[in-house]
Write a protein that holds these residues in place. Structure first.
Motif, PDB file in Angstrom:
ATOM      1  N   SER A 693     -29.455  55.818  50.776  1.00 32.50           N
ATOM      2  CA  SER A 693     -28.981  55.686  49.387  1.00 32.50           C
ATOM      3  C   SER A 693     -29.233  56.947  48.567  1.00 32.50           C
ATOM      4  O   SER A 693     -29.335  56.897  47.347  1.00 32.50           O
ATOM      5  N   SER A 694     -29.351  58.083  49.231  1.00 33.47           N
ATOM      6  CA  SER A 694     -29.617  59.319  48.500  1.00 33.47           C
ATOM      7  C   SER A 694     -28.352  59.955  47.947  1.00 33.47           C
ATOM      8  O   SER A 694     -28.429  60.839  47.100  1.00 33.47           O
ATOM      9  N   ALA A 695     -27.201  59.519  48.437  1.00 31.24           N
ATOM     10  CA  ALA A 695     -25.951  60.105  47.955  1.00 31.24           C
ATOM     11  C   ALA A 695     -24.822  59.104  48.115  1.00 31.24           C
ATOM     12  O   ALA A 695     -24.837  58.261  49.017  1.00 31.24           O
ATOM     13  N   CYS A 696     -23.845  59.182  47.216  1.00 36.04           N
ATOM     14  CA  CYS A 696     -22.643  58.353  47.293  1.00 36.04           C
ATOM     15  C   CYS A 696     -21.446  59.260  47.546  1.00 36.04           C
ATOM     16  O   CYS A 696     -21.366  60.354  47.002  1.00 36.04           O
ATOM     17  N   MET A 697     -20.534  58.793  48.374  1.00 39.33           N
ATOM     18  CA  MET A 697     -19.368  59.579  48.732  1.00 39.33           C
ATOM     19  C   MET A 697     -18.086  58.818  48.431  1.00 39.33           C
ATOM     20  O   MET A 697     -18.071  57.592  48.412  1.00 39.33           O
ATOM     21  N   MET A 698     -17.025  59.565  48.191  1.00 41.23           N
ATOM     22  CA  MET A 698     -15.686  58.993  48.093  1.00 41.23           C
ATOM     23  C   MET A 698     -14.837  59.634  49.167  1.00 41.23           C
ATOM     24  O   MET A 698     -14.880  60.843  49.374  1.00 41.23           O
ATOM     25  N   LYS A 699     -14.057  58.828  49.876  1.00 35.98           N
ATOM     26  CA  LYS A 699     -13.168  59.342  50.905  1.00 35.98           C
ATOM     27  C   LYS A 699     -11.789  58.750  50.689  1.00 35.98           C
ATOM     28  O   LYS A 699     -11.637  57.542  50.560  1.00 35.98           O
ATOM     29  N   GLY A 700     -10.791  59.598  50.611  1.00 32.17           N
ATOM     30  CA  GLY A 700      -9.407  59.152  50.533  1.00 32.17           C
ATOM     31  C   GLY A 700      -8.708  59.439  51.856  1.00 32.17           C
ATOM     32  O   GLY A 700      -8.862  60.528  52.422  1.00 32.17           O
ATOM     33  N   ILE A 701      -7.967  58.467  52.374  1.00 32.22           N
ATOM     34  CA  ILE A 701      -7.276  58.617  53.660  1.00 32.22           C
ATOM     35  C   ILE A 701      -5.852  58.097  53.495  1.00 32.22           C
ATOM     36  O   ILE A 701      -5.632  57.044  52.886  1.00 32.22           O
ATOM     37  N   LEU A 702      -4.881  58.839  54.032  1.00 35.33           N
ATOM     38  CA  LEU A 702      -3.484  58.425  53.965  1.00 35.33           C
ATOM     39  C   LEU A 702      -2.956  58.161  55.373  1.00 35.33           C
ATOM     40  O   LEU A 702      -2.971  59.040  56.236  1.00 35.33           O
ATOM     41  N   PHE A 703      -2.511  56.931  55.605  1.00 32.39           N
ATOM     42  CA  PHE A 703      -1.841  56.573  56.857  1.00 32.39           C
ATOM     43  C   PHE A 703      -0.339  56.489  56.576  1.00 32.39           C
ATOM     44  O   PHE A 703       0.088  55.831  55.619  1.00 32.39           O
ATOM     45  N   ARG A 704       0.475  57.152  57.416  1.00 36.80           N
ATOM     46  CA  ARG A 704       1.932  57.114  57.257  1.00 36.80           C
ATOM     47  C   ARG A 704       2.543  56.422  58.476  1.00 36.80           C
ATOM     48  O   ARG A 704       2.379  56.875  59.613  1.00 36.80           O
ATOM     49  N   GLN A 705       3.206  55.294  58.201  1.00 35.54           N
ATOM     50  CA  GLN A 705       3.772  54.474  59.269  1.00 35.54           C
ATOM     51  C   GLN A 705       5.302  54.510  59.218  1.00 35.54           C
ATOM     52  O   GLN A 705       5.917  53.907  58.341  1.00 35.54           O
ATOM     53  N   PRO A 706       5.954  55.225  60.157  1.00 36.31           N
ATOM     54  CA  PRO A 706       7.417  55.192  60.220  1.00 36.31           C
ATOM     55  C   PRO A 706       7.898  53.860  60.799  1.00 36.31           C
ATOM     56  O   PRO A 706       7.289  53.314  61.727  1.00 36.31           O
ATOM     57  N   LEU A 707       8.986  53.343  60.243  1.00 37.33           N
ATOM     58  CA  LEU A 707       9.560  52.067  60.685  1.00 37.33           C
ATOM     59  C   LEU A 707      11.010  52.252  61.095  1.00 37.33           C
ATOM     60  O   LEU A 707      11.748  53.016  60.466  1.00 37.33           O
ATOM     61  N   GLN A 708      11.404  51.539  62.136  1.00 32.77           N
ATOM     62  CA  GLN A 708      12.814  51.402  62.503  1.00 32.77           C
ATOM     63  C   GLN A 708      13.139  49.912  62.400  1.00 32.77           C
ATOM     64  O   GLN A 708      12.643  49.095  63.182  1.00 32.77           O
ATOM     65  N   ILE A 709      13.944  49.552  61.407  1.00 34.27           N
ATOM     66  CA  ILE A 709      14.300  48.152  61.188  1.00 34.27           C
ATOM     67  C   ILE A 709      15.675  47.913  61.798  1.00 34.27           C
ATOM     68  O   ILE A 709      16.647  48.598  61.452  1.00 34.27           O
ATOM     69  N   THR A 710      15.733  46.975  62.726  1.00 35.58           N
ATOM     70  CA  THR A 710      16.980  46.739  63.452  1.00 35.58           C
ATOM     71  C   THR A 710      17.149  45.257  63.737  1.00 35.58           C
ATOM     72  O   THR A 710      16.170  44.525  63.926  1.00 35.58           O
ATOM     73  N   ASN A 711      18.412  44.813  63.768  1.00 33.54           N
ATOM     74  CA  ASN A 711      18.715  43.410  64.072  1.00 33.54           C
ATOM     75  C   ASN A 711      18.728  43.137  65.573  1.00 33.54           C
ATOM     76  O   ASN A 711      18.728  41.979  66.006  1.00 33.54           O
ATOM     77  N   THR A 712      18.750  44.195  66.349  1.00 34.72           N
ATOM     78  CA  THR A 712      18.936  44.002  67.797  1.00 34.72           C
ATOM     79  C   THR A 712      17.626  43.963  68.558  1.00 34.72           C
ATOM     80  O   THR A 712      17.591  43.528  69.697  1.00 34.72           O
ATOM     81  N   GLN A 713      16.534  44.465  67.956  1.00 33.11           N
ATOM     82  CA  GLN A 713      15.266  44.502  68.653  1.00 33.11           C
ATOM     83  C   GLN A 713      14.380  43.340  68.204  1.00 33.11           C
ATOM     84  O   GLN A 713      14.378  42.972  67.023  1.00 33.11           O
ATOM     85  N   PRO A 714      13.584  42.777  69.114  1.00 36.86           N
ATOM     86  CA  PRO A 714      12.714  41.666  68.730  1.00 36.86           C
ATOM     87  C   PRO A 714      11.561  42.095  67.840  1.00 36.86           C
ATOM     88  O   PRO A 714      11.006  41.300  67.106  1.00 36.86           O
ATOM     89  N   GLY A 715      11.192  43.351  67.881  1.00 40.07           N
ATOM     90  CA  GLY A 715      10.069  43.811  67.059  1.00 40.07           C
ATOM     91  C   GLY A 715       8.743  43.499  67.717  1.00 40.07           C
ATOM     92  O   GLY A 715       8.613  42.619  68.556  1.00 40.07           O
ATOM     93  N   CYS A 716       7.732  44.248  67.351  1.00 42.89           N
ATOM     94  CA  CYS A 716       6.391  44.099  67.920  1.00 42.89           C
ATOM     95  C   CYS A 716       5.558  43.193  67.030  1.00 42.89           C
ATOM     96  O   CYS A 716       5.486  43.394  65.830  1.00 42.89           O
ATOM     97  N   GLY A 717       4.918  42.199  67.608  1.00 46.77           N
ATOM     98  CA  GLY A 717       4.135  41.266  66.815  1.00 46.77           C
ATOM     99  C   GLY A 717       2.663  41.628  66.733  1.00 46.77           C
ATOM    100  O   GLY A 717       1.920  41.021  65.974  1.00 46.77           O
ATOM    101  N   ALA A 718       2.178  42.570  67.570  1.00 49.28           N
ATOM    102  CA  ALA A 718       0.758  42.921  67.558  1.00 49.28           C
ATOM    103  C   ALA A 718       0.418  43.729  66.305  1.00 49.28           C
ATOM    104  O   ALA A 718       1.228  44.523  65.828  1.00 49.28           O
ATOM    105  N   PRO A 719      -0.812  43.550  65.749  1.00 50.36           N
ATOM    106  CA  PRO A 719      -1.202  44.328  64.568  1.00 50.36           C
ATOM    107  C   PRO A 719      -1.246  45.819  64.871  1.00 50.36           C
ATOM    108  O   PRO A 719      -1.590  46.234  65.983  1.00 50.36           O
TER     109      PRO A 719
END
Length: 726
Positions: A693-719
């Motif tokens: 508890s000698s110091a407090c930190m702030m960390k910012g992280i950006l995750f970028r998730q590209p998506l392909q939305i299609t009617n023909t693919q079943p899509g992935c259900g796993a997280p």
């Protein structure tokens, strides 16, 4: 404000001739007569170069607002120069700045005029260049300023008071001196005639001095020199005087701005919130949906009605007053530099707070504004709206007295009311005497609590010493806050960069938080925390939290008095959201900005179908033993740039309460979505403390998730796993 000076090259050579001029000006009727008298005076003193030549600025001095150090006989040659000897804590020096600003707007360097500030410190804290730099920014000083930290030029010229103006001719020859404030007419008269006189002699040059303003290099910030803060636990809101932005902020305790009133530029206008303006507001006090504001540089007390969303003036006429008695209705009563306000009651029978106490720094007094008809101690019945002096003679002193009008204050700057028995008093942070005082609400008696010394004329008894009563030493305290639950008083010991606590029973004063270092880091512990000229503070959460306006760090810090931890309060809005603490972004349409240093994690393409729900699981590995900061909740935020329709009906943000549970973020693809490519951004704002508890930190992280939305693919259900190791 007087200070000792050593003997040396002196302004006293001007005194006989200038005194004769000023007596003659008293008898002059027309402007032509006055101009002629000054012209004759200049003809007389113009040849006294040998006796009244300004010495060169000492080598090695630090300069602000310039590209390089200035030389008297190189850069100032051919200019009429106004030297402003000041120290940035001094209210009289602050009062002089509008006159200098007006002079600069009337005459430029092309006309042959230049103003140079000579900062000669009173307090040790004021010698530090960074602190002078902050003051130059805070007061919008745009002319060159030299930090004469050891007062060498001050001593050589035998300057004796803050402020003192010295007007020079184009050969560095001293022409006039003006001591104290209130000489605007003489300043303009002497300067204009000097410019005309030397222009006719062909000695004026129109060359420019290289100016480089410090403020031009500053990054944007959600707060700028916040002065005071107050809290309303009933409505769960904080009010911040965002002094440098000339505005009042009302924020939720999660940091989201609910109202921003005024700013970003100074002004003076009543009316609806979007049109209202302030000028360096300081003190704030809140009652229900009403906020009272000490609009310091407008010399006004303003009323902010959150329900009607309007600002009005309840005291002051908009120009600095010299009245030390008062008694008129508030909007007709001239006042001078109100620095803080506090709500209180006129007597034990009063059912609600019906008096607004005012720390009138400009006249060194405590005033009262009657919010309803009532009485002050030893006063007859007063009408609603009356504004008058309560305590203080108006002399700048550290004088205690059983009779309130015979007591003396020295720039009172912070107030807090202890209405309950046995206290029934108003606590006052008296900055220039470096003391904390009390004013009885029963009989008006002014008493010493801690700091200073017994000699009422000595305003130099300052230091940083924990102790009892007069043995304790403070340095220019600006704020006080009464803790009713514990019967303790917290003090913003501004120039010592500390928060101190006083027990009024024993008069003991000890350091609560702050090392004295002015760094901008945040430590979880009281003993390792840092502040930079904290200016105001208040108690919230029924005595659990102490909110501190950490003025020169441009932050509000939160001290948990039970856990003894320190965190930074976020301040953000959908219009201007900047990471400066934990962000809770409920119902916002615009994501807050991440720090430039925040890592970006590019994820692999995911295919999804319309109507499908995607799950993103956070796996953020903290360093061994570290844990999330309880007082600064971490959070996530979803955005879809240029594809915001993907987020319609979604939950765009949420808290992260426990990383070990690997929280999940859900996103449902709209069922009517056409085939498209898109990128989802998931911003993480994480606050955690180290294992010890000698110091407090702030960390910012950006995750970028590209998506392909299609009617023909079943899509992935796993997280999809969002993993990052800190």
């Amino acid at each position: 404000m007087a200070a000792p000076a050593a003997r040396g090259c002196s302004l006293s050579g001007l005194l006989p001739a200038q005194t004769s001029l000023e007596y003659a000006l008293l008898d002059a009727v027309t402007q032509q007569e006055k101009d002629g008298l000054v012209f004759q005076y200049l003809q007389k003193v113009d040849g006294w170069d040998q006796d009244l030549a300004l010495p060169e600025f000492p080598a090695g001095l630090e300069w602000l607002n310039t590209e390089e150090p200035i030389s008297v006989y190189k850069d100032l040659c051919g200019k009429v120069v106004v030297l402003d000897f000041f120290t940035y804590c001094c209210i009289n020096c602050i009062h002089l700045l509008p006159d200098l600003h007006a002079l600069e707007h009337t005459y430029s360097d092309k006309d042959g005029l230049l103003i140079v500030g000579v900062h000669s410190a009173k307090f040790p804290n004021e010698k530090a260049l960074d602190n002078v730099r902050s003051a130059v920014l805070r007061y919008n000083i745009t002319h060159p300023v030299v930090n004469d930290a050891e007062a060498s030029l001050w001593q050589e010229l035998e300057v004796s008071c803050w402020p003192t103006l010295v007007i020079l001719g184009p050969r560095g020859n001293m022409l006039f001196s003006l001591i104290g404030e209130g000489h605007r007419d003489k300043l303009f008269l002497y300067t204009s005639i000097a410019l005309k006189y030397y222009k006719e002699k062909g000695q004026i040059r129109d060359h420019k001095i290289g100016i480089k303003l410090y403020k031009d290099s500053l990054p944007p910030s959600p707060l700028l020199f916040p002065g005071k803060v107050t809290v309303d636990d009933v409505t769960n809101r904080l009010v911040i005087a965002d002094t440098g932005h000339h505005r009042i902020l009302v924020i939720g305790k999660n940091g989201q701005i609910q109202y921003s009133i005024g700013g970003p530029n100074p002004g003076r206008k009543d009316g609806i919130f979007s049109e209202s303006s302030f000028n360096s507001p300081q003190g704030v006090a809140m009652m229900n949906n009403i906020i009272y504001v000490a609009d310091t540089e407008n010399h006004l007390i303003r009323k902010v009605d959150l329900e009607a969303e309007r600002v009005s003036t309840v005291a002051g006429i908009g120009i600095q007053g010299a009245d030390r008695e008062g008694g008129a209705r508030g909007e007709q009563q001239a006042i001078s530099s109100p620095w803080d306000v506090a709500l209180g009651r006129s007597g034990s029978e009063a059912q609600k707070d019906d008096i607004l106490w005012i720390a009138m720094a400009g006249t060194h007094q405590i005033w009262a504004l009657l919010l309803d008809s009532g009485k002050l101690p030893k006063k007859n019945e007063l009408k609603k709206g009356t504004c008058l002096r309560f305590a203080g003679s108006g002399n700048e002193e550290n004088r205690n007295n059983a009779y309130p009008h015979k007591a003396g204050f020295a720039q009172p700057s912070g107030l807090s009311v202890a209405s309950e028995e046995p206290w029934s008093c108003l606590f006052v942070a008296d900055s220039e005497s470096s003391t904390v005082r009390s004013v009885s609400l029963t009989d008006g008696a002014v008493k010493h609590l801690v700091g200073g010394e017994r000699d009422p004329m000595n305003l130099f008894a300052f230091g940083d010493v924990d102790g009892v009563g007069i043995s304790a030493k403070l340095q220019h305290p600006l704020g006080v806050a009464w803790d009713r639950r514990r019967s303790l008083l917290y003090v913003a010991d501004s120039y010592n960069h500390k928060i101190k606590v006083v027990d009024p029973k024993t008069k003991s004063c000890t350091t609560l938080a702050g090392t004295g270092d002015t760094s901008n880091g945040v430590s979880c512990s009281f003993t390792e925390s840092a502040f930079n000229e904290p200016g105001g503070l208040c108690i919230g959460e029924n005595g659990r939290l102490l909110y501190v306006a950490d003025t020169n760090n441009h932050q509000i810090k939160v001290l948990d008095l039970e856990a003894r931890t320190v965190s930074v309060l976020p301040v953000f809005s959908s219009e201007h959201a900047v990471v400066d603490g934990p962000l809770l972004a409920e119902q916002q349409k615009t994501a807050p900005r991440l720090p430039k240093s925040a890592p970006r994690v590019e994820l692999s393409l995911v295919t999804a179908r319309p109507g499908q729900t995607l799950h993103f699981r956070l796996r953020l590995d903290l360093p061994a033993g570290a844990k999330l900061t309880e007082g600064a909740p971490s959070c996530w935020f979803l955005t879809a740039e240029d594809n915001e329709w993907l987020l319609e009906g979604q939950i765009p943000s949420g808290d992260i309460e426990n990383i070990s549970n690997q929280p999940t973020i859900a996103l449902q693809i709209p069922s009517d979505c056409l085939a498209v490519k898109a990128v989802i951004s998931i911003s993480i704002f994480l606050y955690y403390c180290s294992a010890d508890s000698s110091a407090c930190m702030m960390k910012g992280i950006l995750f970028r998730q590209p998506l392909q939305i299609t009617n023909t693919q079943p899509g992935c259900g796993a997280p999809v796993e969002l993993r990052y190791v800190l």
